[in-house]
Write a protein that holds these residues in place. Structure first.
Motif, PDB file in Angstrom:
ATOM      1  N   LEU A   1       0.836  -1.194   0.000  1.00 36.96           N
ATOM      2  CA  LEU A   1       0.000   0.000   0.000  1.00 36.96           C
ATOM      3  C   LEU A   1       0.876   1.251   0.000  1.00 36.96           C
ATOM      4  CD1 LEU A   1      -2.856   1.163   0.132  1.00 36.96           C
ATOM      5  CD2 LEU A   1      -2.688   1.102   2.643  1.00 36.96           C
ATOM      6  N   ILE A   2       1.959   1.215   0.815  1.00 35.05           N
ATOM      7  CA  ILE A   2       2.894   2.328   0.911  1.00 35.05           C
ATOM      8  C   ILE A   2       4.303   1.781   0.645  1.00 35.05           C
ATOM      9  CG2 ILE A   2       3.868   4.121   2.390  1.00 35.05           C
ATOM     10  CD1 ILE A   2       1.281   4.060   3.992  1.00 35.05           C
ATOM     11  N   PRO A   3       5.050   2.357  -0.298  1.00 38.47           N
ATOM     12  CA  PRO A   3       6.410   1.882  -0.552  1.00 38.47           C
ATOM     13  C   PRO A   3       7.294   2.041   0.680  1.00 38.47           C
ATOM     14  CG  PRO A   3       5.650   3.317  -2.327  1.00 38.47           C
ATOM     15  CD  PRO A   3       4.657   3.428  -1.215  1.00 38.47           C
ATOM     16  N   GLY A   4       8.316   1.190   0.778  1.00 37.27           N
ATOM     17  CA  GLY A   4       9.235   1.249   1.900  1.00 37.27           C
ATOM     18  C   GLY A   4       9.051   0.061   2.819  1.00 37.27           C
ATOM     19  N   HIS A   5       9.876   0.034   3.861  1.00 34.46           N
ATOM     20  CA  HIS A   5       9.811  -1.040   4.844  1.00 34.46           C
ATOM     21  C   HIS A   5      10.052  -0.431   6.220  1.00 34.46           C
ATOM     22  CE1 HIS A   5      10.903  -4.629   7.143  1.00 34.46           C
ATOM     23  NE2 HIS A   5      10.360  -5.349   6.181  1.00 34.46           N
ATOM     24  N   PRO A   6       9.244  -0.767   7.212  1.00 40.82           N
ATOM     25  CA  PRO A   6       9.366  -0.108   8.522  1.00 40.82           C
ATOM     26  C   PRO A   6      10.695  -0.324   9.223  1.00 40.82           C
ATOM     27  CG  PRO A   6       7.867  -1.991   8.626  1.00 40.82           C
ATOM     28  CD  PRO A   6       8.130  -1.724   7.181  1.00 40.82           C
ATOM     29  N   ALA A   7      11.382  -1.413   8.925  1.00 34.42           N
ATOM     30  CA  ALA A   7      12.652  -1.700   9.599  1.00 34.42           C
ATOM     31  C   ALA A   7      13.864  -1.302   8.781  1.00 34.42           C
ATOM     32  CB  ALA A   7      12.736  -3.191   9.946  1.00 34.42           C
ATOM     33  N   ILE A   8      13.618  -0.808   7.551  1.00 31.87           N
ATOM     34  CA  ILE A   8      14.706  -0.411   6.646  1.00 31.87           C
ATOM     35  C   ILE A   8      14.455   1.022   6.222  1.00 31.87           C
ATOM     36  CG2 ILE A   8      15.920  -0.921   4.502  1.00 31.87           C
ATOM     37  CD1 ILE A   8      14.800  -3.786   4.670  1.00 31.87           C
ATOM     38  N   LYS A   9      15.353   1.934   6.573  1.00 32.68           N
ATOM     39  CA  LYS A   9      15.152   3.356   6.267  1.00 32.68           C
ATOM     40  C   LYS A   9      16.205   3.839   5.273  1.00 32.68           C
ATOM     41  CE  LYS A   9      11.660   3.920   9.049  1.00 32.68           C
ATOM     42  NZ  LYS A   9      11.732   4.710  10.275  1.00 32.68           N
ATOM     43  N   LEU A  10      15.737   4.493   4.227  1.00 27.37           N
ATOM     44  CA  LEU A  10      16.609   5.022   3.184  1.00 27.37           C
ATOM     45  C   LEU A  10      16.694   6.535   3.283  1.00 27.37           C
ATOM     46  CD1 LEU A  10      18.214   4.955   0.503  1.00 27.37           C
ATOM     47  CD2 LEU A  10      16.016   4.816  -0.706  1.00 27.37           C
ATOM     48  N   VAL A  11      17.922   7.055   3.347  1.00 27.03           N
ATOM     49  CA  VAL A  11      18.159   8.499   3.293  1.00 27.03           C
ATOM     50  C   VAL A  11      18.606   8.826   1.874  1.00 27.03           C
ATOM     51  CG1 VAL A  11      19.479  10.454   4.196  1.00 27.03           C
ATOM     52  CG2 VAL A  11      18.800   8.584   5.727  1.00 27.03           C
ATOM     53  N   HIS A  12      17.721   9.464   1.118  1.00 22.03           N
ATOM     54  CA  HIS A  12      17.990   9.784  -0.282  1.00 22.03           C
ATOM     55  C   HIS A  12      18.978  10.943  -0.406  1.00 22.03           C
ATOM     56  CE1 HIS A  12      14.438   7.442  -1.725  1.00 22.03           C
ATOM     57  NE2 HIS A  12      13.937   7.793  -0.555  1.00 22.03           N
ATOM     58  N   GLN A  13      19.570  11.052  -1.588  1.00 25.82           N
ATOM     59  CA  GLN A  13      20.423  12.214  -1.868  1.00 25.82           C
ATOM     60  C   GLN A  13      19.607  13.494  -1.849  1.00 25.82           C
ATOM     61  OE1 GLN A  13      23.650  12.305  -4.796  1.00 25.82           O
ATOM     62  NE2 GLN A  13      23.130  10.196  -5.328  1.00 25.82           N
ATOM     63  N   GLU A  14      18.324  13.396  -2.184  1.00 25.03           N
ATOM     64  CA  GLU A  14      17.469  14.593  -2.230  1.00 25.03           C
ATOM     65  C   GLU A  14      16.906  14.945  -0.851  1.00 25.03           C
ATOM     66  OE1 GLU A  14      16.943  11.851  -4.156  1.00 25.03           O
ATOM     67  OE2 GLU A  14      17.945  12.615  -5.951  1.00 25.03           O
ATOM     68  N   PHE A  15      17.213  14.117   0.165  1.00 25.65           N
ATOM     69  CA  PHE A  15      16.868  14.348   1.575  1.00 25.65           C
ATOM     70  C   PHE A  15      15.380  14.146   1.901  1.00 25.65           C
ATOM     71  CE2 PHE A  15      20.276  17.600   0.633  1.00 25.65           C
ATOM     72  CZ  PHE A  15      21.311  16.759   0.951  1.00 25.65           C
ATOM     73  N   GLU A  16      14.465  14.610   1.029  1.00 25.72           N
ATOM     74  CA  GLU A  16      13.024  14.446   1.225  1.00 25.72           C
ATOM     75  C   GLU A  16      12.559  15.017   2.569  1.00 25.72           C
ATOM     76  OE1 GLU A  16      11.802  10.447   0.360  1.00 25.72           O
ATOM     77  OE2 GLU A  16      12.135  10.744  -1.780  1.00 25.72           O
ATOM     78  N   LEU A  17      12.950  16.239   2.851  1.00 24.66           N
ATOM     79  CA  LEU A  17      12.490  16.951   4.046  1.00 24.66           C
ATOM     80  C   LEU A  17      11.294  17.821   3.693  1.00 24.66           C
ATOM     81  CD1 LEU A  17      15.998  18.124   5.352  1.00 24.66           C
ATOM     82  CD2 LEU A  17      14.694  16.119   6.103  1.00 24.66           C
ATOM     83  N   PHE A  18      10.544  18.219   4.716  1.00 24.11           N
ATOM     84  CA  PHE A  18       9.474  19.200   4.514  1.00 24.11           C
ATOM     85  C   PHE A  18      10.131  20.581   4.526  1.00 24.11           C
ATOM     86  CE2 PHE A  18       7.321  15.661   6.833  1.00 24.11           C
ATOM     87  CZ  PHE A  18       6.522  15.244   5.776  1.00 24.11           C
ATOM     88  N   PRO A  19      10.192  21.259   3.397  1.00 25.96           N
ATOM     89  CA  PRO A  19      10.995  22.488   3.295  1.00 25.96           C
ATOM     90  C   PRO A  19      10.561  23.620   4.206  1.00 25.96           C
ATOM     91  CG  PRO A  19       9.615  22.211   1.349  1.00 25.96           C
ATOM     92  CD  PRO A  19       9.524  20.935   2.122  1.00 25.96           C
ATOM     93  N   ASN A  20       9.266  23.710   4.500  1.00 21.90           N
ATOM     94  CA  ASN A  20       8.774  24.816   5.308  1.00 21.90           C
ATOM     95  C   ASN A  20       8.615  24.468   6.784  1.00 21.90           C
ATOM     96  OD1 ASN A  20       8.485  26.899   3.293  1.00 21.90           O
ATOM     97  ND2 ASN A  20       6.854  25.633   2.424  1.00 21.90           N
ATOM     98  N   GLN A  21       9.063  23.282   7.166  1.00 17.29           N
ATOM     99  CA  GLN A  21       9.083  22.908   8.571  1.00 17.29           C
ATOM    100  C   GLN A  21      10.503  23.016   9.109  1.00 17.29           C
ATOM    101  OE1 GLN A  21       7.277  19.121   9.370  1.00 17.29           O
ATOM    102  NE2 GLN A  21       5.227  19.832   8.847  1.00 17.29           N
TER     103      GLN A  21
END
Length: 324
Positions: A74-94
């Motif tokens: 339903l949602i890509p990813g895995h709860p026990a495996i975390k990927l830190v992308h080169q693009e960071f994927e942060l909320f820019p205004n937070q």
């Protein structure tokens, strides 16, 4: 305990094979560095392990269980495996603090505040905790992304080029953060990089990826000191090639193994200094002989001018033979 095992991972994009039968294991608490040039398939490999894209064939096995296809999630990813992308994927205004806390939004406030404080200390981001993500430097964004990934402590952390595009100041801060991370957080990590110095410094094991294939895998010292071929030798550091290839084999010696000598009986190479480069903690001397063959070596002082004749030596035990 083996956490991750890949079996014959292969992936093709637009008829170009990006990964080709990639197989390795990762045990609890171990760090695996994937070293390769741009386009070698490093980031694709992380995205498959992190369950963001599917492989064409092969398996990713986590704790002895084959992971289900991404298309079935339903949602890509895995709860026990975390990927830190080169693009960071942060909320820019937070803010930094808000970005980290978001991953803990379903936890009791007391624990959430305590964990965020712990992560701010780990990544040394207190001084920018109230800054919006879009105003951060590259290094600060990288550390914020790592802190966010660590909020719910993963069993496997995936880092995509953690030192890429960082200036020296932020690189040092990132290095300190990773050192503290290794010491305080008991997790396995796979990180990919095109910088041999990073792979050699931070890995328990290094896998060299070329054109989607792992061509050598082993301890950092073994990869550096016993490369399987000329490509790995040059990828992992400077080399002095000794003569031409013979029967598909080449011999080389690393510059740090080459020394000046005044003893004619020990001389193995004669030439003159062509270029001197200051490298901060040492000087690099690039030399050439009458045959236009090159030999480089290092010294702790700048006492040899350009044009100076030199006689150099090295031990035969420091010479390595590799395939072309």
């Amino acid at each position: 305990m083996t956490l991750v095992r890949t079996r014959s991972l292969s992936k093709t994009f637009e008829e170009i094979k990006v990964l080709d039968e990639v197989a390795f294991t990762l045990k609890k608490g171990r760090w695996l560095g994937i070293l390769g040039e741009s386009g070698s398939g490093k980031s694709t490999l992380l995205r498959i392990i992190g369950r963001f894209i599917d492989q064409d064939r092969g398996e990713v096995i986590f704790k002895n269980e084959a992971l289900s296809p991404v298309k079935d999630q339903l949602i890509p990813g895995h709860p026990a495996i975390k990927l830190v992308h080169q693009e960071f994927e942060l909320f820019p205004n937070q803010t930094v603090l808000e970005n980290i806390a978001y991953s803990l939004r379903f936890y009791e406030p007391g624990y959430r505040n305590e964990r965020v404080e712990e992560l701010l200390q780990l990544t040394r981001l207190h001084h920018v905790q109230d800054h919006k993500a879009k105003l951060l430097s590259g290094g600060e964004k990288q550390r914020t992304a790592i802190a966010k990934a660590l909020a719910e402590l993963p069993e496997v952390l995936l880092l995509d080029e953690p030192f890429a595009h960082l200036d020296n100041w932020n690189r040092l801060a990132m290095t300190e953060a990773i050192a503290r991370l290794r010491k305080k957080q008991d997790m396995a990590c796979i990180f990919v990089t095109h910088e041999a110095s990073d792979a050699l410094a931070w890995s328990d094991e290094v896998a060299v990826l070329r054109n989607g294939k792992i061509i050598q895998r082993g301890a950092p010292q073994a990869i550096y000191n016993q490369p399987v071929n000329a490509y790995v030798a040059e990828l992992t550091g400077s080399v002095n090639w000794l003569g031409e290839a013979v029967a598909g084999k080449r011999r080389f010696v690393r510059p740090e193994k080459v020394k000046l000598t005044k003893n004619p009986d020990k001389c193995r190479w004669e030439g003159r200094v062509e270029t001197v480069r200051f490298r901060g903690s040492y000087w690099e001397y690039l030399c050439v002989n009458k045959k236009r063959e090159r030999m480089d070596f290092y010294r702790q002082k700048a006492d040899l001018p350009v044009g100076e004749s030199v006689t150099l030596t090295y031990f035969e035990s420091d010479v390595r033979t590799v395939s072309e």
